[in-house]
Design an enzyme around this catalytic site. Structure first.
Site: not given
Length: 131
Positions: A15, A10-12
């Site tokens: 997501i 995931s991103d920060a």
């Protein structure tokens, strides 16, 4: 094939990063090939992705449980087209769902000694059984 979304996926914001959906599909495709006895480094036939058409439908998030389904949607003399669909089947709290979040059609061509070649009969029969 079931996959839990981890931090690395995931991103920060938690997501799933877009390229990871394709990685999840690659894992499911590899498992399908391994189950059929199709080895990645056989000189008789190596499958190489020749095209990919992806549709990002919804977001998956950190902790979600995903199910990657793979089916054969096309088979020709030298290539196979697979449909990968990724469903979110549960969230981090264990709430069940069945949301299609990603789909992708991938065409893989059979290569032998770095040249496009006919798919061997036993492998072709396996793909026909998956259709």
């Amino acid at each position: 094939m079931k996959i839990r979304v981890y931090y690395e996926d995931s991103d920060a914001q938690g997501i799933v990063y877009h390229a990871n959906y394709i990685k999840f599909c690659e894992r499911a495709r590899s498992e399908m090939f391994f189950d059929a006895g199709i080895w990645a480094f056989s000189n008789e036939c190596q499958f190489v992705v020749s095209s990919l058409n992806a549709k990002f439908l919804k977001s998956a998030k950190l902790g979600d449980i995903l199910d990657v389904k793979t089916s054969v949607v096309g088979l020709k003399r030298t290539n196979v087209t697979l449909l990968h669909e990724i469903y979110k089947i549960a969230d981090i709290n264990g709430n069940e769902c069945n949301d299609l979040v990603f789909s992708c059609e991938v065409t893989c061509v059979c290569m032998s000694y770095l040249k496009i070649s006919k798919i061997p009969k036993d492998i072709s029969l396996f793909f026909k059984a998956q259709a």
